[in-house]
Enzyme design. Structure first.
Site, PDB file in Angstrom:
ATOM      1  N   SER A 160       0.852  -1.196   0.000  1.00 41.17           N
ATOM      2  CA  SER A 160       0.000   0.000   0.000  1.00 41.17           C
ATOM      3  C   SER A 160       0.883   1.240   0.000  1.00 41.17           C
ATOM      4  O   SER A 160       2.024   1.203   0.471  1.00 41.17           O
ATOM      5  CB  SER A 160      -0.874   0.000   1.266  1.00 41.17           C
ATOM      6  OG  SER A 160      -1.481   1.262   1.442  1.00 41.17           O
ATOM      7  N   TYR A 200      -0.547   0.189  10.819  1.00 41.86           N
ATOM      8  CA  TYR A 200      -0.862  -0.448   9.526  1.00 41.86           C
ATOM      9  C   TYR A 200       0.265  -0.164   8.523  1.00 41.86           C
ATOM     10  O   TYR A 200       0.729  -1.069   7.824  1.00 41.86           O
ATOM     11  CB  TYR A 200      -2.191   0.117   9.031  1.00 41.86           C
ATOM     12  CG  TYR A 200      -2.615  -0.302   7.639  1.00 41.86           C
ATOM     13  CD1 TYR A 200      -3.176  -1.556   7.401  1.00 41.86           C
ATOM     14  CD2 TYR A 200      -2.480   0.580   6.551  1.00 41.86           C
ATOM     15  CE1 TYR A 200      -3.596  -1.926   6.119  1.00 41.86           C
ATOM     16  CE2 TYR A 200      -2.902   0.214   5.275  1.00 41.86           C
ATOM     17  CZ  TYR A 200      -3.449  -1.036   5.062  1.00 41.86           C
ATOM     18  OH  TYR A 200      -3.858  -1.399   3.790  1.00 41.86           O
TER      19      TYR A 200
END
Ligand SMILES: NC(=O)c1ccc[n+]([C@@H]2O[C@H](COP(=O)([O-])OP(=O)(O)OC[C@H]3O[C@@H](n4cnc5c(N)ncnc54)[C@H](OP(=O)(O)O)[C@@H]3O)[C@@H](O)[C@H]2O)c1
Length: 246
Positions: free
Chosen positions: A137, A150
Site C-alpha cells: 500500500s 498499519y
C-alpha cells in the site's frame, strides 16, 4: 487456470475473481464461508467451471499450508493465488492497546509472510507458470503518524515482496506486488477519499491486466500516477509530514 483467493470476502479479491473466473476453477478461502453465497452465485453466472469455499482463518498460521493444499486438491494446480486478507485496524486504539497493535501486525505482516512463503514453495513444485498477488500500500511507502501501525506492516510486507520477487526470478512463479493508494470500499468505510482514490474494480483491472499480459514479477502503483506522488511524499520535511491528517 485455477484461482485461489485468500480473503474470499475481500472487495478487491472479489473483483479479481470476477475478472478471472470465466471457464476457471475458483477457490474462495474465507473466515466467513457463510458470506460467500452471493459471490459464488455471481462467479457461476459469469462462467466459472466451479467455485469452492474453503474455511480460512489467517491468524492460524499453522493451517496455511493445509489450506493451500486443500485448494489444490479441490481445484487442481493453482495458477493464480491472491493474498487479499487484511485489516486497517484502529490506529488510535492501537496506540494504547498493545493487543490490537499486535493483531494488526500479525494479520497484515506475519500472516502475509507465512502465506506468501507457503504459496511460493507450493507453486514452485507445480512446475507450471503461475502468479501470486500480494497487497502492499501507499501507506507503507512512508510511515505516517496517523496510521503508522498499519503502514509499518505494509512497509515490511513490501520489502519482503521485493526480496521474494528476486528469489522467484527464473522460476515459473511470479509475484505481483500491488501498491494501491486509497481504495473506496469496505476497508475505508466512513473515511473521506484521499487524492487519487480508486475503487476495488480499478485495482482489479490493473492486477488482472498484468496477470494476463505481463511476464515475470512486477510492482504496480495503482493508479500508476501515484508513483509521482510517492516520490514527492519522500521529500516532505518531517515537521510537515507528521501533521498529515492520515
Ligand atoms: N482498501 C484500501 O484502501 C486498500 C489500500 C491499499 C491496500 N489495501 C490492501 O488490499 C488488500 C485487500 O483489501 P480490501 O480493500 O479488499 O479489504 P476488505 O474488503 O476489507 O477485505 C479484507 C478481507 O480480509 C479478511 N480478513 C480479515 N481478517 C481475517 C482473518 N483473521 N482471517 C481471514 N481473513 C480475514 C476479511 O474477511 P471478513 O469479510 O470476514 O472480515 C476480508 O475478506 C488488503 O491487504 C489491504 O490492506 C487496501
Amino acid at each position: 487456470m485455477s484461482i485461489l483467493i485468500l480473503g474470499g470476502t475481500s472487495d478487491i479479491g472479489g473483483e479479481i475473481a470476477r475478472r478471472l473466473a470465466p471457464g476457471e476453477q475458483v477457490v474462495l478461502a474465507a473466515r466467513r464461508v457463510e458470506a460467500l453465497g452471493e459471490l459464488t452465485a455471481e462467479l457461476e453466472t459469469l462462467g466459472a467451471a466451479a467455485v469452492h469455499p474453503v474455511q480460512f482463518e489467517a491468524t492460524d498460521l499453522g493451517s496455511h499450508r493445509a489450506v493451500v493444499r486443500q485448494a489444490c486438491d479441490l481445484a487442481g494446480p493453482i495458477t493464480c493465488a491472491v493474498v487479499a486478507f487484511g485489516i486497517l485496524g484502529d490506529q488510535a486504539r492501537a496506540e494504547t492497546d498493545e493487543a490490537h497493535a499486535v493483531e494488526i501486525a500479525t494479520l497484515d505482516y506475519t500472516a502475509q509472510v507465512s502465506m506468501l512463503t507457503v504459496l511460493a514453495d507450493e507453486l514452485r513444485t507445480q512446475d507450471l507458470r503461475s502468479t501470486i498477488v500480494a497487497f502492499s500500500s501507499i501507506a507503507g511507502w512512508r510511515a505516517r503518524r496517523a496510521n503508522y501501525v498499519y503502514g509499518s506492516t505494509k512497509a515490511g510486507l513490501d520489502a519482503f515482496c521485493q526480496g521474494l520477487s528476486d528469489a522467484l526470478h527464473g522460476s515459473a512463479v511470479s509475484l505481483i506486488t500491488a501498491r494501491p493508494g486509497f481504495v473506496i470500499g469496505s476497508m475505508t468505510t466512513g473515511m473521506s477519499p484521499a487524492p487519487m482514490s480508486v475503487y476495488p474494480g480499478d485495482v482489479a483491472d490493473a492486477v488482472v491486466d498484468r496477470i494476463t499480459t505481463g511476464r515475470g514479477s512486477a510492482t504496480l502503483w495503482i493508479p500508476g500516477r501515484l508513483r509521482l506522488l510517492a516520490w514527492i511524499m519522500r521529500t516532505v520535511p518531517r515537521p510537515l509530514w507528521r501533521r498529515m491528517p492520515r
